[in-house]
Design an enzyme around this catalytic site. Structure first.
Site, PDB file in Angstrom:
ATOM      1  N   HIS A   7      21.055  14.495   6.667  1.00  0.00           N
ATOM      2  CA  HIS A   7      19.702  13.952   6.745  1.00  0.00           C
ATOM      3  C   HIS A   7      19.227  13.855   8.188  1.00  0.00           C
ATOM      4  O   HIS A   7      20.000  13.504   9.081  1.00  0.00           O
ATOM      5  CB  HIS A   7      19.656  12.531   6.169  1.00  0.00           C
ATOM      6  CG  HIS A   7      19.676  12.462   4.683  1.00  0.00           C
ATOM      7  ND1 HIS A   7      20.814  12.681   3.947  1.00  0.00           N
ATOM      8  CD2 HIS A   7      18.690  12.169   3.793  1.00  0.00           C
ATOM      9  CE1 HIS A   7      20.529  12.523   2.659  1.00  0.00           C
ATOM     10  NE2 HIS A   7      19.252  12.220   2.540  1.00  0.00           N
ATOM     11  N   ASN A  17      28.244  14.020  10.945  1.00  0.00           N
ATOM     12  CA  ASN A  17      27.373  13.370   9.970  1.00  0.00           C
ATOM     13  C   ASN A  17      27.882  11.981   9.587  1.00  0.00           C
ATOM     14  O   ASN A  17      27.100  11.030   9.467  1.00  0.00           O
ATOM     15  CB  ASN A  17      27.264  14.255   8.714  1.00  0.00           C
ATOM     16  CG  ASN A  17      26.213  13.774   7.744  1.00  0.00           C
ATOM     17  OD1 ASN A  17      25.277  13.085   8.111  1.00  0.00           O
ATOM     18  ND2 ASN A  17      26.376  14.141   6.485  1.00  0.00           N
TER      19      ASN A  17
END
Length: 276
Positions: free
Chosen positions: A127, A158
């Site tokens: 994201h 991440n």
């Protein structure tokens, strides 16, 4: 003048009056109800302060979702940047995680990545605007899983230092009341790609932050190579001015020139409470 002539004259006068009223109402509607992104007030400009200047030399489709704005690059199948405002009230949201990646309905099918592009690629679906920042709205949460907000990202990055900075941004928003965030990938001229849609794999990622503290503006930027690594956050920090050179993105153009020049050239950790 006979009755027929009087009737025609009255009708013409009524038609003229009706036309004038219609024109006036249309003008008022244009002033009070701007469309297609038109900004007519200083409030609009403040609300859009996180939006970078138009990019040149790259594909760019600006898409405005409820929780963030994305500059989507159809050549890369990932964003150029994602920008949003994060407030204290939004951080306190309780909407559960959506956790289902979807194509962005605003992106034409042939210009979008799919979840299959990421399957067995060795890269996470990372994201840019994190789901954790969108817990204030079911729609915002769902839209954070649109693939226009996603990039191929190293798994350890991440779930490591990138996630750590996301958490600290939420803490900052709770402390300061409001934080402006711009983040995105840094992509080479001939990037590695994954999947049948040739989704570009970034070399690195950036995140720039802006805050207003007692009518004074402060900004800071971070850059992370798209690889494993976990050093103190201060080692990833730089000025927004330096980040602009690296990304060729003009950040915070809504600020006045004098303020923009000052905040983008300085890095002051004392204003950020960042865990260094």
């Amino acid at each position: 003048m006979n009755n027929s002539s009087k009737s025609i004259k009255v009708n013409l006068i009524l038609i003229a009056i009706g036309f004038v009223i219609t024109v006036c109402l249309a003008a008022l509607q244009t002033i009070n109800c701007p469309e297609n992104g038109t900004e007519n007030s200083s409030t609009d400009k403040v609300e859009k302060i996180e939006i970078p200047a138009k990019i040149t030399g790259k594909q760019e489709q600006i898409i405005r979702h409820i929780g963030y704005t994305v500059s989507y690059n159809s050549d890369w199948k990932i964003p150029n940047w994602v920008a949003y405002e994060l407030t204290k009230e939004e951080v306190e949201g309780t909407i559960p995680r959506f956790d289902a990646f979807l194509p962005d309905p605003e992106v034409p099918y042939e210009k979008s990545a799919t979840t299959y592009d990421y399957s067995n690629s060795g890269w996470d679906r990372g994201h840019m605007a994190p789901a954790g920042d969108m817990k204030w709205s079911e729609q915002a949460m769902k839209e954070s899983f649109y693939l226009s907000n996603i990039c191929p990202q190293n798994k350890n990055l991440n779930g490591g230092i990138w996630k750590n900075l996301e958490e600290q941004v939420r803490e900052l928003a709770a402390q300061k009341g409001k934080i402006y965030v711009i983040c995105g990938p840094i992509v080479s001229r001939l990037p590695k790609t994954i999947g049948s849609n040739k989704v570009a794999v970034p070399d690195a990622f950036f995140k720039t932050l802006l805050q207003n503290d007692n009518e004074n503006w402060y900004a800071i930027a971070f850059m992370f190579a798209n690889e494993s690594g976990r050093k103190p956050l201060s080692t990833y920090a730089m000025s927004v001015e330096d980040m602009q050179i690296i990304t060729d993105i003009d950040f915070f153009p809504a600020l006045t020139d004098s303020i923009e020049e000052k905040v983008e050239s300085q890095v002051d950790f004392t204003k950020w409470n960042i865990n260094r």
